[in-house]
Design a protein around this motif. Structure first.
Motif, PDB file in Angstrom:
ATOM      1  N   PRO A  48      -2.481  -6.436  -3.923  1.00 37.18           N
ATOM      2  CA  PRO A  48      -1.215  -6.854  -4.567  1.00 37.18           C
ATOM      3  C   PRO A  48      -0.108  -5.797  -4.480  1.00 37.18           C
ATOM      4  CG  PRO A  48      -3.083  -7.507  -5.919  1.00 37.18           C
ATOM      5  CD  PRO A  48      -3.633  -6.621  -4.832  1.00 37.18           C
ATOM      6  N   GLU A  49      -0.457  -4.527  -4.700  1.00 36.69           N
ATOM      7  CA  GLU A  49       0.562  -3.475  -4.594  1.00 36.69           C
ATOM      8  C   GLU A  49       1.022  -3.304  -3.153  1.00 36.69           C
ATOM      9  OE1 GLU A  49       1.411   1.205  -5.739  1.00 36.69           O
ATOM     10  OE2 GLU A  49      -0.446   0.274  -6.438  1.00 36.69           O
ATOM     11  N   MET A  50       0.082  -3.401  -2.212  1.00 39.65           N
ATOM     12  CA  MET A  50       0.444  -3.270  -0.802  1.00 39.65           C
ATOM     13  C   MET A  50       1.357  -4.421  -0.377  1.00 39.65           C
ATOM     14  SD  MET A  50       0.332  -1.320   1.813  1.00 39.65           S
ATOM     15  CE  MET A  50      -1.069  -0.310   2.208  1.00 39.65           C
ATOM     16  N   LYS A  51       1.112  -5.604  -0.885  1.00 40.22           N
ATOM     17  CA  LYS A  51       1.968  -6.754  -0.575  1.00 40.22           C
ATOM     18  C   LYS A  51       3.395  -6.496  -1.058  1.00 40.22           C
ATOM     19  CE  LYS A  51       2.551 -11.680  -1.330  1.00 40.22           C
ATOM     20  NZ  LYS A  51       2.094 -12.887  -1.981  1.00 40.22           N
ATOM     21  N   GLU A  52       3.529  -5.949  -2.263  1.00 43.86           N
ATOM     22  CA  GLU A  52       4.855  -5.628  -2.796  1.00 43.86           C
ATOM     23  C   GLU A  52       5.569  -4.601  -1.920  1.00 43.86           C
ATOM     24  OE1 GLU A  52       4.775  -4.405  -6.901  1.00 43.86           O
ATOM     25  OE2 GLU A  52       3.512  -6.107  -7.472  1.00 43.86           O
ATOM     26  N   LEU A  53       4.855  -3.552  -1.525  1.00 49.61           N
ATOM     27  CA  LEU A  53       5.449  -2.519  -0.668  1.00 49.61           C
ATOM     28  C   LEU A  53       5.873  -3.100   0.677  1.00 49.61           C
ATOM     29  CD1 LEU A  53       2.925   0.372  -1.360  1.00 49.61           C
ATOM     30  CD2 LEU A  53       5.354   0.365  -1.986  1.00 49.61           C
ATOM     31  N   ASN A  54       5.000  -3.905   1.259  1.00 53.93           N
ATOM     32  CA  ASN A  54       5.269  -4.494   2.562  1.00 53.93           C
ATOM     33  C   ASN A  54       6.481  -5.425   2.497  1.00 53.93           C
ATOM     34  OD1 ASN A  54       4.555  -4.562   5.289  1.00 53.93           O
ATOM     35  ND2 ASN A  54       3.176  -6.290   5.029  1.00 53.93           N
ATOM     36  N   ALA A  55       6.590  -6.194   1.424  1.00 49.52           N
ATOM     37  CA  ALA A  55       7.736  -7.094   1.270  1.00 49.52           C
ATOM     38  C   ALA A  55       9.025  -6.308   1.060  1.00 49.52           C
ATOM     39  CB  ALA A  55       7.497  -8.047   0.099  1.00 49.52           C
ATOM     40  N   LYS A  56       8.955  -5.297   0.210  1.00 50.99           N
ATOM     41  CA  LYS A  56      10.160  -4.524  -0.120  1.00 50.99           C
ATOM     42  C   LYS A  56      10.677  -3.701   1.060  1.00 50.99           C
ATOM     43  CE  LYS A  56      11.950  -1.188  -3.448  1.00 50.99           C
ATOM     44  NZ  LYS A  56      11.686  -0.445  -4.687  1.00 50.99           N
ATOM     45  N   TYR A  57       9.781  -3.033   1.777  1.00 49.51           N
ATOM     46  CA  TYR A  57      10.222  -2.081   2.796  1.00 49.51           C
ATOM     47  C   TYR A  57      10.154  -2.603   4.227  1.00 49.51           C
ATOM     48  CZ  TYR A  57      10.281   1.218  -1.005  1.00 49.51           C
ATOM     49  OH  TYR A  57      10.570   1.850  -2.187  1.00 49.51           O
ATOM     50  N   ARG A  58       9.375  -3.661   4.449  1.00 49.60           N
ATOM     51  CA  ARG A  58       9.257  -4.183   5.809  1.00 49.60           C
ATOM     52  C   ARG A  58       9.659  -5.645   5.919  1.00 49.60           C
ATOM     53  NH1 ARG A  58       4.025  -4.039   7.876  1.00 49.60           N
ATOM     54  NH2 ARG A  58       4.901  -4.064   9.945  1.00 49.60           N
ATOM     55  N   GLY A  59       9.926  -6.280   4.760  1.00 48.64           N
ATOM     56  CA  GLY A  59      10.332  -7.678   4.781  1.00 48.64           C
ATOM     57  C   GLY A  59       9.221  -8.643   5.148  1.00 48.64           C
ATOM     58  N   VAL A  60       7.961  -8.216   4.989  1.00 44.44           N
ATOM     59  CA  VAL A  60       6.804  -9.052   5.324  1.00 44.44           C
ATOM     60  C   VAL A  60       6.053  -9.341   4.030  1.00 44.44           C
ATOM     61  CG1 VAL A  60       4.685  -9.214   6.673  1.00 44.44           C
ATOM     62  CG2 VAL A  60       6.658  -7.977   7.611  1.00 44.44           C
ATOM     63  N   ASP A  61       5.980 -10.610   3.655  1.00 41.46           N
ATOM     64  CA  ASP A  61       5.429 -10.994   2.356  1.00 41.46           C
ATOM     65  C   ASP A  61       3.917 -11.222   2.414  1.00 41.46           C
ATOM     66  OD1 ASP A  61       5.561 -11.543  -0.368  1.00 41.46           O
ATOM     67  OD2 ASP A  61       5.889 -13.685  -0.038  1.00 41.46           O
ATOM     68  N   ARG A  62       3.190 -10.169   2.781  1.00 34.60           N
ATOM     69  CA  ARG A  62       1.726 -10.193   2.760  1.00 34.60           C
ATOM     70  C   ARG A  62       1.236  -8.752   2.710  1.00 34.60           C
ATOM     71  NH1 ARG A  62       0.132  -8.511   7.757  1.00 34.60           N
ATOM     72  NH2 ARG A  62       1.496  -8.996   9.494  1.00 34.60           N
ATOM     73  N   ALA A  63       0.001  -8.590   2.263  1.00 32.97           N
ATOM     74  CA  ALA A  63      -0.588  -7.248   2.238  1.00 32.97           C
ATOM     75  C   ALA A  63      -0.865  -6.799   3.666  1.00 32.97           C
ATOM     76  CB  ALA A  63      -1.883  -7.252   1.434  1.00 32.97           C
ATOM     77  N   THR A  64      -0.738  -5.517   3.889  1.00 31.30           N
ATOM     78  CA  THR A  64      -1.095  -4.924   5.174  1.00 31.30           C
ATOM     79  C   THR A  64      -2.080  -3.803   4.903  1.00 31.30           C
ATOM     80  OG1 THR A  64      -0.209  -4.099   7.280  1.00 31.30           O
ATOM     81  CG2 THR A  64       0.817  -3.258   5.249  1.00 31.30           C
ATOM     82  N   ASP A  65      -2.600  -3.188   5.950  1.00 30.09           N
ATOM     83  CA  ASP A  65      -3.634  -2.169   5.770  1.00 30.09           C
ATOM     84  C   ASP A  65      -3.084  -0.779   5.506  1.00 30.09           C
ATOM     85  OD1 ASP A  65      -2.692  -1.906   8.390  1.00 30.09           O
ATOM     86  OD2 ASP A  65      -4.635  -2.298   9.319  1.00 30.09           O
ATOM     87  N   VAL A  66      -2.045  -0.381   6.226  1.00 31.08           N
ATOM     88  CA  VAL A  66      -1.496   0.972   6.089  1.00 31.08           C
ATOM     89  C   VAL A  66       0.014   0.936   6.282  1.00 31.08           C
ATOM     90  CG1 VAL A  66      -1.949   1.541   8.519  1.00 31.08           C
ATOM     91  CG2 VAL A  66      -1.685   3.395   6.870  1.00 31.08           C
ATOM     92  N   ILE A  67       0.715   1.708   5.474  1.00 33.91           N
ATOM     93  CA  ILE A  67       2.155   1.892   5.635  1.00 33.91           C
ATOM     94  C   ILE A  67       2.432   3.387   5.570  1.00 33.91           C
ATOM     95  CG2 ILE A  67       4.454   1.508   4.672  1.00 33.91           C
ATOM     96  CD1 ILE A  67       3.532  -1.130   3.560  1.00 33.91           C
ATOM     97  N   SER A  68       3.229   3.854   6.507  1.00 35.75           N
ATOM     98  CA  SER A  68       3.623   5.267   6.561  1.00 35.75           C
ATOM     99  C   SER A  68       5.115   5.379   6.313  1.00 35.75           C
ATOM    100  CB  SER A  68       3.322   5.846   7.954  1.00 35.75           C
ATOM    101  OG  SER A  68       1.975   5.725   8.264  1.00 35.75           O
ATOM    102  N   PHE A  69       5.479   6.289   5.434  1.00 35.15           N
ATOM    103  CA  PHE A  69       6.879   6.592   5.163  1.00 35.15           C
ATOM    104  C   PHE A  69       7.117   8.038   5.583  1.00 35.15           C
ATOM    105  CE2 PHE A  69       5.866   3.288   2.023  1.00 35.15           C
ATOM    106  CZ  PHE A  69       6.850   2.354   2.318  1.00 35.15           C
TER     107      PHE A  69
END
Length: 156
Positions: A48-69
């Motif tokens: 759920p938290e990854m989905k929020e991050l992915n939607a907010k910063y990448r515009g993709v409304d689903r969970a992903t495995d890894v995000i790098s900032f």
């Protein structure tokens, strides 16, 4: 290298995974010959938290495995070079979904350690400027990624 780990996994993160992250990322930093004052943060989350991050910063409304900032700080030209050399090299922030680690390990038929290690190194390389946008870039990044994982003992 200084690694700060944040646990947002609601009890999923194990001591074994914490040790694996510390050891593998230290090995990856050594492979890239990063300075000792390099630092990064690693946050372990659930879907759920990854989905929020992915939607907010990448515009993709689903969970992903890894995000790098990645943090691409420019040198402060007002500071003397000797002071700049003493400042930490902040690589950025890495987020990994432990739910995805488990799901993908099962789907791919390898260990959760291998999947976790893969995501750690993959994200770490992105923080250090590697990408896989072109076939040549992908070959270079994935070759280095596999070399780091194999040297650590996380083979397929």
């Amino acid at each position: 290298m200084e690694l700060t780990i944040y646990d947002h996994s609601q009890g999923m993160l194990t001591e074994h995974q914490t040790a694996l992250a510390e050891e593998l990322l230290a090995q990856a930093a050594a492979k890239l010959a990063l300075p000792a004052n390099a630092e990064l943060s690693l946050t372990l989350v659930r879907n759920p938290e990854m989905k929020e991050l992915n939607a907010k910063y990448r515009g993709v409304d689903r969970a992903t495995d890894v995000i790098s900032f990645a943090i691409n700080d420019e040198e402060d030209l007002t500071l003397p070079a000797e002071l700049q050399a003493e400042l930490p090299l902040d690589l950025g922030d890495l987020f990994i979904s432990l739910d995805k680690v488990k799901e993908q390990a099962l789907f791919l038929g390898h260990s959760a350690d291998r999947e976790f290690g893969f995501l750690l190194v993959h994200g770490f390389l992105h923080l250090n400027g590697y990408d896989h946008e072109t076939p040549a870039d992908e070959a270079a990044m994935f070759s280095l990624q596999e070399a780091i994982l194999t040297a650590y003992g996380l083979t397929r």
